[in-house]
Scaffold this motif. Structure first.
Motif, PDB file in Angstrom:
ATOM      1  N   PRO A  66       0.731  -1.192  -0.028  1.00  0.00           N
ATOM      2  CA  PRO A  66      -0.019   0.004  -0.161  1.00  0.00           C
ATOM      3  C   PRO A  66       0.766   1.205   0.186  1.00  0.00           C
ATOM      4  CG  PRO A  66       0.200  -1.036   2.025  1.00  0.00           C
ATOM      5  CD  PRO A  66       0.707  -1.929   1.137  1.00  0.00           C
ATOM      6  N   TRP A  67       1.816   1.445   0.699  1.00  0.00           N
ATOM      7  CA  TRP A  67       2.645   2.548   0.891  1.00  0.00           C
ATOM      8  C   TRP A  67       3.206   2.819  -0.729  1.00  0.00           C
ATOM      9  CZ3 TRP A  67       2.456   6.145   4.434  1.00  0.00           C
ATOM     10  CH2 TRP A  67       2.009   5.561   5.624  1.00  0.00           C
ATOM     11  N   THR A  68       3.855   1.643  -1.222  1.00  0.00           N
ATOM     12  CA  THR A  68       4.443   1.886  -2.725  1.00  0.00           C
ATOM     13  C   THR A  68       3.443   2.280  -3.586  1.00  0.00           C
ATOM     14  OG1 THR A  68       5.955   0.096  -2.031  1.00  0.00           O
ATOM     15  CG2 THR A  68       5.521   0.654  -4.506  1.00  0.00           C
ATOM     16  N   GLY A  69       2.442   1.600  -3.670  1.00  0.00           N
ATOM     17  CA  GLY A  69       1.232   2.078  -4.517  1.00  0.00           C
ATOM     18  C   GLY A  69       0.738   3.489  -4.339  1.00  0.00           C
ATOM     19  N   LEU A  70       0.513   4.010  -3.146  1.00  0.00           N
ATOM     20  CA  LEU A  70       0.166   5.409  -2.737  1.00  0.00           C
ATOM     21  C   LEU A  70       1.181   6.448  -3.063  1.00  0.00           C
ATOM     22  CD1 LEU A  70      -1.861   6.984  -1.554  1.00  0.00           C
ATOM     23  CD2 LEU A  70      -0.901   6.950   0.658  1.00  0.00           C
ATOM     24  N   ALA A  71       2.561   6.000  -2.868  1.00  0.00           N
ATOM     25  CA  ALA A  71       3.667   6.675  -3.384  1.00  0.00           C
ATOM     26  C   ALA A  71       3.665   6.913  -5.018  1.00  0.00           C
ATOM     27  CB  ALA A  71       4.710   6.292  -2.829  1.00  0.00           C
ATOM     28  N   TYR A  72       3.246   5.834  -5.611  1.00  0.00           N
ATOM     29  CA  TYR A  72       3.499   5.881  -6.995  1.00  0.00           C
ATOM     30  C   TYR A  72       2.419   6.672  -7.678  1.00  0.00           C
ATOM     31  CZ  TYR A  72       4.102   4.159 -11.851  1.00  0.00           C
ATOM     32  OH  TYR A  72       4.293   3.999 -12.924  1.00  0.00           O
ATOM     33  N   VAL A  73       1.022   6.506  -7.177  1.00  0.00           N
ATOM     34  CA  VAL A  73       0.168   7.139  -7.633  1.00  0.00           C
ATOM     35  C   VAL A  73       0.240   8.431  -7.308  1.00  0.00           C
ATOM     36  CG1 VAL A  73      -2.498   7.568  -7.296  1.00  0.00           C
ATOM     37  CG2 VAL A  73      -1.516   5.262  -7.612  1.00  0.00           C
ATOM     38  N   LEU A  74       0.635   8.987  -6.200  1.00  0.00           N
ATOM     39  CA  LEU A  74       0.796  10.427  -6.132  1.00  0.00           C
ATOM     40  C   LEU A  74       2.012  11.202  -6.842  1.00  0.00           C
ATOM     41  CD1 LEU A  74       0.260  10.332  -2.134  1.00  0.00           C
ATOM     42  CD2 LEU A  74      -1.402  11.306  -3.953  1.00  0.00           C
ATOM     43  N   MET A  75       3.201  10.486  -6.987  1.00  0.00           N
ATOM     44  CA  MET A  75       4.047  11.016  -7.838  1.00  0.00           C
ATOM     45  C   MET A  75       3.921  10.740  -9.268  1.00  0.00           C
ATOM     46  SD  MET A  75       6.435  12.032  -6.029  1.00  0.00           S
ATOM     47  CE  MET A  75       5.172  12.698  -4.901  1.00  0.00           C
ATOM     48  N   TRP A  76       2.842  10.155  -9.844  1.00  0.00           N
ATOM     49  CA  TRP A  76       2.785  10.046 -11.277  1.00  0.00           C
ATOM     50  C   TRP A  76       2.188  11.195 -11.889  1.00  0.00           C
ATOM     51  CZ3 TRP A  76      -1.351   9.811 -14.653  1.00  0.00           C
ATOM     52  CH2 TRP A  76      -0.972   9.449 -15.853  1.00  0.00           C
ATOM     53  N   SER A  77       2.652  11.546 -13.007  1.00  0.00           N
ATOM     54  CA  SER A  77       2.105  12.747 -13.679  1.00  0.00           C
ATOM     55  C   SER A  77       1.686  12.226 -15.258  1.00  0.00           C
ATOM     56  CB  SER A  77       3.271  13.863 -13.682  1.00  0.00           C
ATOM     57  OG  SER A  77       4.164  13.577 -14.420  1.00  0.00           O
ATOM     58  N   ALA A  78       1.038  12.958 -15.831  1.00  0.00           N
ATOM     59  CA  ALA A  78       0.307  12.644 -16.966  1.00  0.00           C
ATOM     60  C   ALA A  78       1.319  12.907 -18.079  1.00  0.00           C
ATOM     61  CB  ALA A  78      -0.848  13.284 -17.409  1.00  0.00           C
ATOM     62  N   ALA A  79       2.454  13.712 -17.861  1.00  0.00           N
ATOM     63  CA  ALA A  79       3.435  14.238 -18.872  1.00  0.00           C
ATOM     64  C   ALA A  79       4.465  13.192 -19.076  1.00  0.00           C
ATOM     65  CB  ALA A  79       3.982  15.587 -18.389  1.00  0.00           C
ATOM     66  N   GLY A  80       4.855  12.386 -17.843  1.00  0.00           N
ATOM     67  CA  GLY A  80       5.949  11.610 -18.064  1.00  0.00           C
ATOM     68  C   GLY A  80       5.862  10.233 -17.039  1.00  0.00           C
ATOM     69  N   GLY A  81       4.697  10.074 -16.571  1.00  0.00           N
ATOM     70  CA  GLY A  81       4.845   9.144 -15.510  1.00  0.00           C
ATOM     71  C   GLY A  81       5.440   9.584 -14.151  1.00  0.00           C
ATOM     72  N   ILE A  87      12.540   8.322  -5.832  1.00  0.00           N
ATOM     73  CA  ILE A  87      13.097   8.340  -4.530  1.00  0.00           C
ATOM     74  C   ILE A  87      11.868   8.110  -3.493  1.00  0.00           C
ATOM     75  CG2 ILE A  87      14.193   9.630  -2.577  1.00  0.00           C
ATOM     76  CD1 ILE A  87      16.217  10.478  -4.614  1.00  0.00           C
ATOM     77  N   VAL A  88      10.682   8.905  -3.826  1.00  0.00           N
ATOM     78  CA  VAL A  88       9.639   8.592  -3.049  1.00  0.00           C
ATOM     79  C   VAL A  88       8.998   7.240  -3.220  1.00  0.00           C
ATOM     80  CG1 VAL A  88       7.274   9.822  -2.725  1.00  0.00           C
ATOM     81  CG2 VAL A  88       9.044  11.364  -3.189  1.00  0.00           C
ATOM     82  N   VAL A  89       8.905   7.073  -4.243  1.00  0.00           N
ATOM     83  CA  VAL A  89       8.405   5.578  -4.657  1.00  0.00           C
ATOM     84  C   VAL A  89       9.209   4.435  -3.799  1.00  0.00           C
ATOM     85  CG1 VAL A  89       7.811   3.752  -6.310  1.00  0.00           C
ATOM     86  CG2 VAL A  89       7.354   6.106  -6.783  1.00  0.00           C
ATOM     87  N   ALA A  90      10.658   4.635  -3.875  1.00  0.00           N
ATOM     88  CA  ALA A  90      11.764   3.832  -3.313  1.00  0.00           C
ATOM     89  C   ALA A  90      11.466   3.885  -1.457  1.00  0.00           C
ATOM     90  CB  ALA A  90      12.881   4.127  -3.384  1.00  0.00           C
ATOM     91  N   LEU A  91      11.049   5.073  -1.333  1.00  0.00           N
ATOM     92  CA  LEU A  91      10.693   5.214   0.144  1.00  0.00           C
ATOM     93  C   LEU A  91       9.237   4.368   0.508  1.00  0.00           C
ATOM     94  CD1 LEU A  91      11.482   8.865   0.968  1.00  0.00           C
ATOM     95  CD2 LEU A  91      12.856   7.002   1.782  1.00  0.00           C
ATOM     96  N   GLY A  92       8.313   4.190  -0.309  1.00  0.00           N
ATOM     97  CA  GLY A  92       7.246   3.628  -0.056  1.00  0.00           C
ATOM     98  C   GLY A  92       7.731   2.179  -0.171  1.00  0.00           C
ATOM     99  N   VAL A  93       8.382   1.761  -0.809  1.00  0.00           N
ATOM    100  CA  VAL A  93       8.819   0.342  -0.669  1.00  0.00           C
ATOM    101  C   VAL A  93       9.695  -0.067   0.631  1.00  0.00           C
ATOM    102  CG1 VAL A  93      10.533  -1.414  -1.788  1.00  0.00           C
ATOM    103  CG2 VAL A  93       9.199  -0.008  -3.240  1.00  0.00           C
TER     104      VAL A  93
END
Length: 94
Positions: A45-60, A67-73
């Motif tokens: 859940p932490w990884t998924g939440l970080a990925y969704v919050l960091m994702w942007s339509a311009a470039g993913g 680094i934020v996604v890695a902190l979620g992991v």
């Protein structure tokens, strides 16, 4: 107080991810099916939440956002290992 903190750590990211999934459109933009978000909701859940919050339509997710996604992991691994350590050492010294 400890039980409240522990329940918020375990349920909090799942609840937040579920809110983003239900009330937002980012999850549908990122994944075409519901299987990947459901697996992230249940297992990471932490990884998924970080990925969704960091994702942007311009470039993913790119650059420093990883680094934020890695902190979620790290948070997911820490939560699973803390439960295992408590089970192992709690039974040994109880």
């Amino acid at each position: 107080m400890c039980c409240l903190f522990l329940s918020m750590v375990l349920i909090g990211p799942r609840f937040a991810f579920l809110l983003v999934w239900v009330f937002g459109d980012r999850v549908e933009l990122i994944w075409d099916s519901w299987i990947w978000p459901l697996l992230l909701l249940l297992l990471l859940p932490w990884t998924g939440l970080a990925y969704v919050l960091m994702w942007s339509a311009a470039g993913g997710v790119s650059g420093w956002e990883w680094i934020v996604v890695a902190l979620g992991v790290v948070a997911d691994v820490a939560s699973y290992s803390a439960r295992a350590a408590r089970r192992e050492y709690g039974s040994r010294y109880a």
